[in-house]
Design a protein around this motif. Sequence first.
Motif, PDB file in Angstrom:
ATOM      1  N   THR A  76       7.069   1.134  14.773  1.00 29.88           N
ATOM      2  CA  THR A  76       7.008   1.835  13.417  1.00 29.88           C
ATOM      3  C   THR A  76       6.022   1.068  12.868  1.00 29.88           C
ATOM      4  N   ASP A  77       5.204   1.337  11.427  1.00 35.47           N
ATOM      5  CA  ASP A  77       4.457   0.584  11.719  1.00 35.47           C
ATOM      6  C   ASP A  77       4.408   0.561  10.093  1.00 35.47           C
ATOM      7  N   ALA A  78       5.926  -0.086  10.234  1.00 37.95           N
ATOM      8  CA  ALA A  78       6.274  -1.114   8.458  1.00 37.95           C
ATOM      9  C   ALA A  78       6.786  -2.285   9.526  1.00 37.95           C
TER      10      ALA A  78
END
Length: 103
Positions: A76-78
């Motif tokens: 994920t980019d979070a």
Amino acid sequence: RKVTMSTYAEEEAAKIKSVLTAAATYLEQFGWQKFQLGWDGGPRCILGALSSGGAWRLSNTSISDLEERLHMAIGTDAPAAWNDQQDRTKEDVINALRKAAEL
């Protein structure tokens, strides 16, 4: 010493690996937490650990590369939301940082 693009890229990759490894080591030594960055010298979340590991010294390009490695390691980019998931453990975070360091 003549600096080539290849040499520069290798140096930047080494810096990124160093920051990711330092962040993992930081969490092992000082502890991990959810929902807050924490303070240097105490428990920190993944983003706080990256800061303590020296991410603030990286160039913008290297920060992007670090983020991409982290994305590949955690899916994920979070990273803050990933860190704060209910079933997330300290070991998950440390292992992800070490995995990202090896990418």
